[in-house]
Design a protein around this motif. Structure first.
Motif, PDB file in Angstrom:
ATOM      1  N   VAL A  53       0.841  -1.204   0.000  1.00 50.23           N
ATOM      2  CA  VAL A  53       0.000   0.000   0.000  1.00 50.23           C
ATOM      3  C   VAL A  53       0.872   1.249   0.000  1.00 50.23           C
ATOM      4  O   VAL A  53       0.561   2.243  -0.681  1.00 50.23           O
ATOM      5  CB  VAL A  53      -0.946  -0.002   1.221  1.00 50.23           C
ATOM      6  CG1 VAL A  53      -1.656   1.337   1.364  1.00 50.23           C
ATOM      7  CG2 VAL A  53      -1.970  -1.127   1.092  1.00 50.23           C
ATOM      8  N   LEU A  54       1.985   1.212   0.735  1.00 47.46           N
ATOM      9  CA  LEU A  54       2.872   2.377   0.800  1.00 47.46           C
ATOM     10  C   LEU A  54       3.462   2.686  -0.570  1.00 47.46           C
ATOM     11  O   LEU A  54       3.464   3.850  -1.010  1.00 47.46           O
ATOM     12  CB  LEU A  54       3.994   2.122   1.804  1.00 47.46           C
ATOM     13  CG  LEU A  54       5.031   3.242   1.955  1.00 47.46           C
ATOM     14  CD1 LEU A  54       4.369   4.522   2.461  1.00 47.46           C
ATOM     15  CD2 LEU A  54       6.153   2.818   2.895  1.00 47.46           C
ATOM     16  N   VAL A  55       3.948   1.661  -1.270  1.00 47.35           N
ATOM     17  CA  VAL A  55       4.558   1.869  -2.588  1.00 47.35           C
ATOM     18  C   VAL A  55       3.529   2.418  -3.571  1.00 47.35           C
ATOM     19  O   VAL A  55       3.783   3.399  -4.289  1.00 47.35           O
ATOM     20  CB  VAL A  55       5.167   0.551  -3.112  1.00 47.35           C
ATOM     21  CG1 VAL A  55       5.524   0.675  -4.589  1.00 47.35           C
ATOM     22  CG2 VAL A  55       6.401   0.178  -2.313  1.00 47.35           C
ATOM     23  N   GLY A 110      19.503   1.608  -8.139  1.00 48.31           N
ATOM     24  CA  GLY A 110      19.805   0.528  -7.219  1.00 48.31           C
ATOM     25  C   GLY A 110      18.583  -0.316  -6.910  1.00 48.31           C
ATOM     26  O   GLY A 110      17.459   0.009  -7.316  1.00 48.31           O
ATOM     27  N   PHE A 111      18.801  -1.411  -6.188  1.00 50.61           N
ATOM     28  CA  PHE A 111      17.694  -2.285  -5.802  1.00 50.61           C
ATOM     29  C   PHE A 111      16.890  -1.643  -4.667  1.00 50.61           C
ATOM     30  O   PHE A 111      17.406  -0.822  -3.915  1.00 50.61           O
ATOM     31  CB  PHE A 111      18.221  -3.648  -5.358  1.00 50.61           C
ATOM     32  CG  PHE A 111      18.687  -4.515  -6.490  1.00 50.61           C
ATOM     33  CD1 PHE A 111      17.815  -5.369  -7.141  1.00 50.61           C
ATOM     34  CD2 PHE A 111      20.006  -4.450  -6.923  1.00 50.61           C
ATOM     35  CE1 PHE A 111      18.241  -6.158  -8.193  1.00 50.61           C
ATOM     36  CE2 PHE A 111      20.449  -5.239  -7.977  1.00 50.61           C
ATOM     37  CZ  PHE A 111      19.559  -6.095  -8.614  1.00 50.61           C
ATOM     38  N   GLY A 112      15.626  -2.032  -4.570  1.00 52.68           N
ATOM     39  CA  GLY A 112      14.783  -1.524  -3.503  1.00 52.68           C
ATOM     40  C   GLY A 112      13.479  -0.933  -4.007  1.00 52.68           C
ATOM     41  O   GLY A 112      13.003  -1.278  -5.099  1.00 52.68           O
ATOM     42  N   THR A 113      12.949  -0.014  -3.232  1.00 50.64           N
ATOM     43  CA  THR A 113      11.611   0.513  -3.493  1.00 50.64           C
ATOM     44  C   THR A 113      11.577   1.557  -4.600  1.00 50.64           C
ATOM     45  O   THR A 113      10.606   1.638  -5.349  1.00 50.64           O
ATOM     46  CB  THR A 113      11.053   1.128  -2.189  1.00 50.64           C
ATOM     47  OG1 THR A 113      11.058   0.145  -1.167  1.00 50.64           O
ATOM     48  CG2 THR A 113       9.622   1.608  -2.394  1.00 50.64           C
ATOM     49  N   LEU A 114      12.623   2.342  -4.728  1.00 49.02           N
ATOM     50  CA  LEU A 114      12.603   3.474  -5.658  1.00 49.02           C
ATOM     51  C   LEU A 114      12.369   3.059  -7.117  1.00 49.02           C
ATOM     52  O   LEU A 114      11.578   3.706  -7.807  1.00 49.02           O
ATOM     53  CB  LEU A 114      13.898   4.275  -5.524  1.00 49.02           C
ATOM     54  CG  LEU A 114      13.897   5.681  -6.131  1.00 49.02           C
ATOM     55  CD1 LEU A 114      12.731   6.505  -5.600  1.00 49.02           C
ATOM     56  CD2 LEU A 114      15.222   6.386  -5.839  1.00 49.02           C
ATOM     57  N   PRO A 115      13.020   2.008  -7.624  1.00 45.95           N
ATOM     58  CA  PRO A 115      12.762   1.635  -9.026  1.00 45.95           C
ATOM     59  C   PRO A 115      11.310   1.290  -9.311  1.00 45.95           C
ATOM     60  O   PRO A 115      10.770   1.663 -10.363  1.00 45.95           O
ATOM     61  CB  PRO A 115      13.674   0.418  -9.244  1.00 45.95           C
ATOM     62  CG  PRO A 115      14.756   0.575  -8.242  1.00 45.95           C
ATOM     63  CD  PRO A 115      14.111   1.200  -7.049  1.00 45.95           C
ATOM     64  N   ILE A 116      10.645   0.584  -8.404  1.00 40.71           N
ATOM     65  CA  ILE A 116       9.251   0.208  -8.658  1.00 40.71           C
ATOM     66  C   ILE A 116       8.335   1.425  -8.567  1.00 40.71           C
ATOM     67  O   ILE A 116       7.344   1.529  -9.301  1.00 40.71           O
ATOM     68  CB  ILE A 116       8.775  -0.920  -7.702  1.00 40.71           C
ATOM     69  CG1 ILE A 116       7.395  -1.442  -8.125  1.00 40.71           C
ATOM     70  CG2 ILE A 116       8.753  -0.465  -6.265  1.00 40.71           C
ATOM     71  CD1 ILE A 116       7.334  -2.041  -9.497  1.00 40.71           C
ATOM     72  N   ILE A 117       8.677   2.395  -7.718  1.00 40.87           N
ATOM     73  CA  ILE A 117       7.887   3.628  -7.657  1.00 40.87           C
ATOM     74  C   ILE A 117       7.980   4.372  -8.984  1.00 40.87           C
ATOM     75  O   ILE A 117       6.982   4.871  -9.513  1.00 40.87           O
ATOM     76  CB  ILE A 117       8.338   4.515  -6.479  1.00 40.87           C
ATOM     77  CG1 ILE A 117       7.944   3.871  -5.145  1.00 40.87           C
ATOM     78  CG2 ILE A 117       7.721   5.909  -6.586  1.00 40.87           C
ATOM     79  CD1 ILE A 117       8.398   4.645  -3.923  1.00 40.87           C
ATOM     80  N   LEU A 187       5.666  -6.635  -9.136  1.00 38.62           N
ATOM     81  CA  LEU A 187       6.960  -6.805  -9.809  1.00 38.62           C
ATOM     82  C   LEU A 187       8.101  -6.251  -8.970  1.00 38.62           C
ATOM     83  O   LEU A 187       9.265  -6.593  -9.205  1.00 38.62           O
ATOM     84  CB  LEU A 187       6.944  -6.120 -11.176  1.00 38.62           C
ATOM     85  CG  LEU A 187       6.001  -6.717 -12.225  1.00 38.62           C
ATOM     86  CD1 LEU A 187       5.969  -5.834 -13.467  1.00 38.62           C
ATOM     87  CD2 LEU A 187       6.444  -8.125 -12.585  1.00 38.62           C
ATOM     88  N   GLY A 188       7.776  -5.384  -8.022  1.00 35.76           N
ATOM     89  CA  GLY A 188       8.818  -4.829  -7.165  1.00 35.76           C
ATOM     90  C   GLY A 188       9.572  -5.893  -6.385  1.00 35.76           C
ATOM     91  O   GLY A 188      10.729  -5.685  -6.010  1.00 35.76           O
ATOM     92  N   ALA A 189       8.929  -7.024  -6.153  1.00 33.77           N
ATOM     93  CA  ALA A 189       9.590  -8.108  -5.428  1.00 33.77           C
ATOM     94  C   ALA A 189      10.795  -8.651  -6.173  1.00 33.77           C
ATOM     95  O   ALA A 189      11.697  -9.243  -5.574  1.00 33.77           O
ATOM     96  CB  ALA A 189       8.588  -9.234  -5.161  1.00 33.77           C
ATOM     97  N   THR A 190      10.849  -8.438  -7.483  1.00 34.29           N
ATOM     98  CA  THR A 190      11.991  -8.926  -8.274  1.00 34.29           C
ATOM     99  C   THR A 190      13.222  -8.042  -8.130  1.00 34.29           C
ATOM    100  O   THR A 190      14.318  -8.459  -8.508  1.00 34.29           O
ATOM    101  CB  THR A 190      11.608  -9.007  -9.770  1.00 34.29           C
ATOM    102  OG1 THR A 190      11.305  -7.697 -10.255  1.00 34.29           O
ATOM    103  CG2 THR A 190      10.409  -9.909  -9.973  1.00 34.29           C
TER     104      THR A 190
END
Length: 244
Positions: A53-55, A110-117, A187-190
């Motif tokens: 929900v946060l993402v 980098g890996f983490g939340t920012l790319p999926i956002i 997809l962020g889990a990848t």
């Protein structure tokens, strides 16, 4: 009150799944009889839900601000020349699959939340921009002329006349954008962004269909909950506009 019935029911089903799935060993053992661990236990489901929900929420806030702001800007007299450019840029975001956006974003961010956002922002921008343009352009010119005739400034016309009349159409675009992104966020889990996609990815890697079903069920119920909330808001908004 009846307009909030479906949001309440979907939310209750989601809550039941969050609490009940960890205790449903027998049901998922039937799905995967040869697997010893059939309940995803690496991270509690309520934590995954909060992260999901946060993402989606952060991406939605930024996308709504950009999309509605751009739609307003290019429907003003000084910004009309940029209307084709804004439309094309918004459309461009959906021409790239989210997986491709992630592949391009990870080396930079980098890996983490920012790319999926970033991926969700690009993917969710088009419906908001398109509906904002449609809603504002469909406001009757006679209504705007009458508003200016009674002494309203252009800014007052925008906030007191145009946006309220265009709100149902704009809200429909936001609804589409957010609902699609709830599923896309998995997809962020990848790329290391832990959320409700974690059980799905873990299930695919370990050939464990029980994990996949758990993650997919949570995401589907979350999407249905949010979609029904937007539907209730649209219904209330239409009733308010028709009564006024």
């Amino acid at each position: 009150m009846t307009v909030w019935l479906w949001p309440f029911l979907w939310c209750m089903l989601l809550a039941i799944c969050i609490v009940g799935i960890p205790h449903a060993q027998g049901i998922f053992q039937w799905i995967e009889p040869d697997v010893r661990q059939v309940i995803y236990q690496r991270t509690p489901f309520y934590v995954l839900l909060e992260r999901h929900v946060l993402v989606v929420g952060v991406a939605a806030v930024v996308t709504i601000s950009l999309g509605v702001g751009a739609g307003i800007a290019v429907t003003r007299r000084k910004g009309q020349d940029f209307l084709p450019l804004v439309s094309q840029l918004a459309s461009l975001g959906q021409t790239f699959p989210p997986v491709a956006v992630l592949a391009l974003a990870v080396p930079v961010l980098g890996f983490g939340t920012l790319p999926i956002i970033v991926a969700l922002m690009l993917y969710g921008l088009l419906p908001i921009v398109r509906n904002t343009l449609a809603g504002l352009q469909d406001v009757d010119k006679d209504i705007k002329t009458a508003a200016r005739a009674v002494g309203l400034t252009p800014l007052q016309v925008l906030y007191q006349v145009e946006l309220p009349l265009a709100a149902p159409v704009i809200l429909a675009g936001i609804r589409t954008s957010v609902t699609i992104n709830i599923a896309t966020a998995a997809l962020g889990a990848t790329v290391g962004a832990s959320n409700l996609g974690d059980p799905i990815i873990a299930g695919i890697i370990n050939n464990n269909m029980a994990y996949v079903i758990q993650g997919a069920l949570m995401i589907a119920l979350l999407a249905l909950t949010v979609d029904s909330v937007f539907d209730a808001l649209q219904t209330r908004l239409r009733l308010r506009l028709s009564s006024s």
